[in-house]
Motif scaffolding. Structure first.
Motif, PDB file in Angstrom:
ATOM      1  N   VAL A  60       0.837  -1.313   0.032  1.00 28.82           N
ATOM      2  CA  VAL A  60       0.144  -0.046  -0.099  1.00 28.82           C
ATOM      3  C   VAL A  60       1.042   1.316  -0.065  1.00 28.82           C
ATOM      4  CG1 VAL A  60      -1.978  -1.093   1.050  1.00 28.82           C
ATOM      5  CG2 VAL A  60      -0.290  -0.155   2.544  1.00 28.82           C
ATOM      6  N   ASN A 105       0.095   3.658  -2.904  1.00 27.66           N
ATOM      7  CA  ASN A 105      -0.290   4.807  -2.638  1.00 27.66           C
ATOM      8  C   ASN A 105       0.223   5.995  -3.420  1.00 27.66           C
ATOM      9  OD1 ASN A 105      -0.497   7.099  -0.559  1.00 27.66           O
ATOM     10  ND2 ASN A 105       1.433   6.941  -0.406  1.00 27.66           N
ATOM     11  N   PHE A 142      -1.783   5.425  -7.130  1.00 29.56           N
ATOM     12  CA  PHE A 142      -3.073   5.802  -7.078  1.00 29.56           C
ATOM     13  C   PHE A 142      -3.035   7.442  -7.154  1.00 29.56           C
ATOM     14  CE2 PHE A 142      -4.329   1.463  -6.605  1.00 29.56           C
ATOM     15  CZ  PHE A 142      -5.540   1.548  -6.687  1.00 29.56           C
ATOM     16  N   ALA A 195      -6.875   3.615   3.482  1.00 33.27           N
ATOM     17  CA  ALA A 195      -8.157   3.420   2.419  1.00 33.27           C
ATOM     18  C   ALA A 195      -7.955   2.093   1.753  1.00 33.27           C
ATOM     19  CB  ALA A 195      -8.317   4.501   1.754  1.00 33.27           C
ATOM     20  N   LEU A 196      -6.698   2.115   1.031  1.00 29.96           N
ATOM     21  CA  LEU A 196      -6.325   1.052   0.127  1.00 29.96           C
ATOM     22  C   LEU A 196      -6.102  -0.202   0.808  1.00 29.96           C
ATOM     23  CD1 LEU A 196      -3.120   2.785  -1.725  1.00 29.96           C
ATOM     24  CD2 LEU A 196      -5.315   2.029  -2.727  1.00 29.96           C
ATOM     25  N   ILE A 211      -8.245  -1.143   3.398  1.00 29.95           N
ATOM     26  CA  ILE A 211      -9.691  -1.321   3.629  1.00 29.95           C
ATOM     27  C   ILE A 211     -10.333  -1.874   2.144  1.00 29.95           C
ATOM     28  CG2 ILE A 211     -12.041  -0.578   4.118  1.00 29.95           C
ATOM     29  CD1 ILE A 211     -10.382   1.351   6.007  1.00 29.95           C
ATOM     30  N   GLY A 212      -9.977  -0.839   1.059  1.00 31.80           N
ATOM     31  CA  GLY A 212     -10.263  -1.368  -0.329  1.00 31.80           C
ATOM     32  C   GLY A 212     -10.013  -2.838  -0.583  1.00 31.80           C
ATOM     33  N   ALA A 213      -8.577  -3.251  -0.445  1.00 28.68           N
ATOM     34  CA  ALA A 213      -8.025  -4.556  -0.743  1.00 28.68           C
ATOM     35  C   ALA A 213      -8.469  -5.512  -0.014  1.00 28.68           C
ATOM     36  CB  ALA A 213      -6.508  -4.353  -0.448  1.00 28.68           C
ATOM     37  N   VAL A 221     -11.722  -5.743   1.105  1.00 33.14           N
ATOM     38  CA  VAL A 221     -13.068  -6.126   0.501  1.00 33.14           C
ATOM     39  C   VAL A 221     -12.917  -7.030  -0.743  1.00 33.14           C
ATOM     40  CG1 VAL A 221     -15.059  -5.185  -0.635  1.00 33.14           C
ATOM     41  CG2 VAL A 221     -14.076  -3.889   1.312  1.00 33.14           C
ATOM     42  N   LEU A 222     -11.565  -6.521  -1.564  1.00 32.65           N
ATOM     43  CA  LEU A 222     -11.501  -7.457  -2.697  1.00 32.65           C
ATOM     44  C   LEU A 222     -10.833  -8.837  -2.479  1.00 32.65           C
ATOM     45  CD1 LEU A 222      -9.929  -4.865  -5.059  1.00 32.65           C
ATOM     46  CD2 LEU A 222     -12.207  -5.734  -5.162  1.00 32.65           C
ATOM     47  N   THR A 223     -10.090  -8.858  -1.274  1.00 33.85           N
ATOM     48  CA  THR A 223      -9.534 -10.090  -0.850  1.00 33.85           C
ATOM     49  C   THR A 223     -10.774 -10.904  -0.386  1.00 33.85           C
ATOM     50  OG1 THR A 223      -7.402  -9.011  -0.138  1.00 33.85           O
ATOM     51  CG2 THR A 223      -8.131 -11.180   0.740  1.00 33.85           C
ATOM     52  N   LEU A 280      -1.023  -4.304  -7.932  1.00 32.72           N
ATOM     53  CA  LEU A 280      -2.193  -4.602  -7.147  1.00 32.72           C
ATOM     54  C   LEU A 280      -2.464  -6.000  -7.605  1.00 32.72           C
ATOM     55  CD1 LEU A 280      -4.792  -3.307  -5.560  1.00 32.72           C
ATOM     56  CD2 LEU A 280      -5.919  -3.030  -8.080  1.00 32.72           C
TER      57      LEU A 280
END
Length: 687
Positions: free
Chosen positions: A202, A206, A209, A224-225, A227-229, A231-233, A407
């Motif tokens: 990240v 960072n 992005f 934030a990255l 947390i987003g990761a 969700v995708l994970t 990513l």
């Protein structure tokens, strides 16, 4: 769920995370002191451990036991070679490689561990040091743990775990607190290794992005990255190996290839290719010396070792259980030789290409006098990596491609990590199955929390400290695994030699059919039985033969059992088992096996696609021949041939002081004696 492993591991990780978040300065200073002590006093231990691991896996690969499969003798790989190599590469290589591929060579050129910086000698070694840190050593650790766990999981039907691989050495103690302690060490080390990779990822993403979307760089974007990761994970991990993780792994490989081709074509092509060849040559020539290099005679050598070589060795140790489980999970049916050679060559060559292209592109800029770039690369590696990308034609396209590749690296490691962590903290008797989805989600969230904690406590430097500290106990596991697996291979050798040293009067059976008349042989060439015909033959010929043998064994005082096993298709198959006191029991299991009808057969036509064989399975897999068409007496003769072969194995084991009993089929509960090694989904009932 293994409650004690889950709770204790979670408490350790939560306690560390809370400490790092609430008192980041104290956490950073304390870990820095611990790392300095380790580097000063135990650097030699890390170096020696990795050297021994490299030597051990090479010995396994090139020994006669290299032909042993991760599974029964008849098993074959599940994945195609290209897919398998892609998954090997993507699981064992994290986004951290991109992070260090630029800063590493620049630092080693301007501030080498020995000698004066900025010299031709330092330049020649600059990229090679990074290649060394991402080379054979780390993948040897993965291969060691992967082949050990895969062997016991697929050849002996044990859980896919570290504790199962230590059973020959520690015995039943691996079922209790000692086994839980081993699982906790492996799990905590894995979580810190993956969290470190996530944190480094990240930090790097960072910047990407920020450049692409104009977002403000900093801790907020990094969190934030994360947390987003997560969700995708969660979305990808819950789909399992065969779907989400495999798809990401293949996309990861192709995006990395596209990025490397772009850099090679639009960059200094001739220089990069010349440098790549020279780097590989220099690596091969100097590899033995570098492996044992501790810089004992250099001022500040311990500090350099702690920041570079020891950190990477600790990183590979921490990732070892995680990647080892994942590699074993996708490598059923591979031979030990194939597994080891592929693990220490294919991904390593990919690593070398990535490190060399990025590293030499960075060095080319430094050699042209761009010292401002060199300072950025040393002071802020994530900024330096993107600063290098901005120098290429079509910079925004390359930045977007590189960010996508980074990513995918990140997601692959996070996905695989969550799956493996759930396996470590659950009791799963079937190695083909994974931990429950909710447990994978739990570990994905907890690992993300740890990554955020280390970002708050000091970023990448703190992550390096934590990895070096928590990987120390994993070194003990590596020694235990080597000792345990050595014992296993001695047993495999005894089994093979026992077959060779049988009396000449005994007909060989390993992989050969029992003796048939010429009419039986001709009949077999033209018949391809249906499932119904195979089961009828079992009932009319094979079962009566095994019943008679079992009855005679019993009359003569043997401890014998006749059992029935239901396979995955619901077909009930016969099993004869003769207990041998403290030695490995004799198993004779006749299984109904589906096989494709050959294109050209004795009947010269192909009216059906598949037929059914009656193959004999022992503890190490199929004998490779078919009982269909034999008489009852011939089946009895084959049982006795197999039994004599088993006695020959036990005799050779005794003469060479080799263990003949390794482990029960299942852990952590006591095994049912009827359970065969041919499938974890089989259920057994008393005859």
């Amino acid at each position: 769920m293994n409650l004690s492993v889950l709770v204790v591991s979670s408490i350790i990780i939560l306690a560390f995370s809370i400490w790092a978040i609430l008192n980041p300065d104290h956490a950073r200073i304390t870990m820095k002191g611990a790392v300095h002590w380790i580097a000063l006093n135990l650097g030699w231990y890390y170096v020696l451990t990795m050297t021994l691991v490299i030597g051990f896996v090479l010995w396994v690969a090139f020994s006669k036991e290299g032909d042993v499969r991760l599974g029964p003798d008849h098993s074959r790989p599940q994945y195609k070679l290209v897919t398998w190599v892609a998954m090997l590469f993507a699981a064992g290589v994290g986004i951290d490689m991109l992070f260090y591929s630029v800063t590493g060579p620049v630092v080693q050129y301007l501030h080498p561990p020995a000698g004066v910086g900025g010299t031709p000698e330092a330049l020649q070694d600059a990229v090679v040091w990074t290649m060394f840190h991402y080379g054979i050593a780390g993948w040897s650790m993965y291969a060691l743990l992967g082949m050990a766990m895969g062997y016991f999981a697929y050849r002996w039907n044990m859980p896919l775990s570290i504790r199962a691989a230590l059973y020959p050495l520690l015995g039943k103690r691996v079922r209790g607190k000692l086994g839980d302690g081993i699982s906790i060490i492996a799990l905590v080390g894995t979580v810190f290794g993956v969290a470190t990779s996530m944190g480094i990822g990240v930090v790097l993403l960072n910047v990407g992005f920020s450049l692409i979307f104009g977002l403000e760089q900093g801790l907020a974007l990094q969190i934030a990255l994360v947390i987003g990761a997560v969700v995708l994970t969660i979305a990808a991990t819950t789909s399992g190996v065969d779907r989400g993780i495999r798809w990401i792994a293949e996309l990861n490989l192709w995006s990395a290839i596209a990025m490397m081709v772009y850099i090679l074509v639009t960059g200094q092509t001739a220089f990069l290719l010349n440098a790549l060849v020279e780097n590989i040559g220099q690596f091969i020539v100097t590899f033995p010396a570098r492996t044992l290099q501790t810089f004992a005679y250099e001022t500040g050598g311990a500090d350099w070792m702690g920041g570079w070589t020891l950190f990477f060795w600790a990183f590979w140790l921490a990732w070892g259980p995680f990647v080892g489980v994942f590699l074993a999970r996708i490598s059923r049916g591979r031979t030990l030789r194939e597994f080891v050679i592929a693990a220490i060559t294919a991904p390593v060559v990919c690593d070398f290409i990535i490190v060399s292209l990025f590293g030499n592109s960075a060095l080319y800029e430094v050699l042209q006098g761009n010292m401002a770039f060199a300072e950025i690369a040393i002071r802020s590696p994530e900024q330096g990596w993107y600063a290098l990308l901005e120098m290429f034609p079509g910079a925004m396209f390359l930045i977007g491609l590189a960010t996508l590749s980074g990513l995918l690296f990140y997601l692959t490691s996070a996905n695989s990590g969550a799956m493996v962590m759930s396996n470590f903290s659950a009791s799963i008797p079937d190695p083909a199955q994974d931990g429950p989805k909710w447990l994978r989600i739990f570990w994905a969230v907890l690992t993300a929390l740890l990554a955020v904690a280390m970002l708050i406590a000091g970023g990448v430097t703190t992550m390096e400290y934590a990895t070096l500290i928590f990987a120390l106990p994993v070194t003990i596991i590596s020694y235990l695994v080597m000792a345990s697996f050595y014992k296993v291979l001695r047993m495999e050798r005894a089994a093979r030699e026992g077959q060779v040293l049988r009396k000449p009067s005994m007909a060989p059976i390993g992989g050969h059919m029992p003796e048939r008349s010429w009419k039986q042989r001709l009949e077999q060439m033209r018949t391809f039985p249906s499932q119904r015909q195979a089961t009828q033959f079992l009932d009319r010929t094979v079962r009566p033969a095994l019943d008679d043998v079992a009855a005679e064994f019993g009359k003569q005082g043997y401890e014998v059992e006749r059992s029935e096993i239901s396979n995955a298709k619901g077909i009930v198959e016969p099993l004869l088992r003769v207990s041998m006191s403290s030695y490995r029991a004799f198993h004779y299991h006749v299984a109904v096996v589906e096989a494709p009808v050959p294109m050209f057969s004795g009947r010269m036509t192909r009216e059906i696609d598949v037929y059914y064989r009656l193959e004999v399975f022992t503890q190490t897999g199929s004998g490779g021949y078919d009982l269909m068409g034999l008489t009852k007496q011939q089946v009895i003769d084959d049982v006795l041939e197999r039994y004599e072969a088993h006695l020959a194995f036990l005799t050779f084991s005794s003469e060479t002081n080799t263990a003949s009993v390794l482990t029960p089929p299942t852990l952590p509960t006591e095994p049912s004696p009827e359970v065969p090694p041919t499938g974890a989904d089989d259920t057994t009932t008393k005859a």
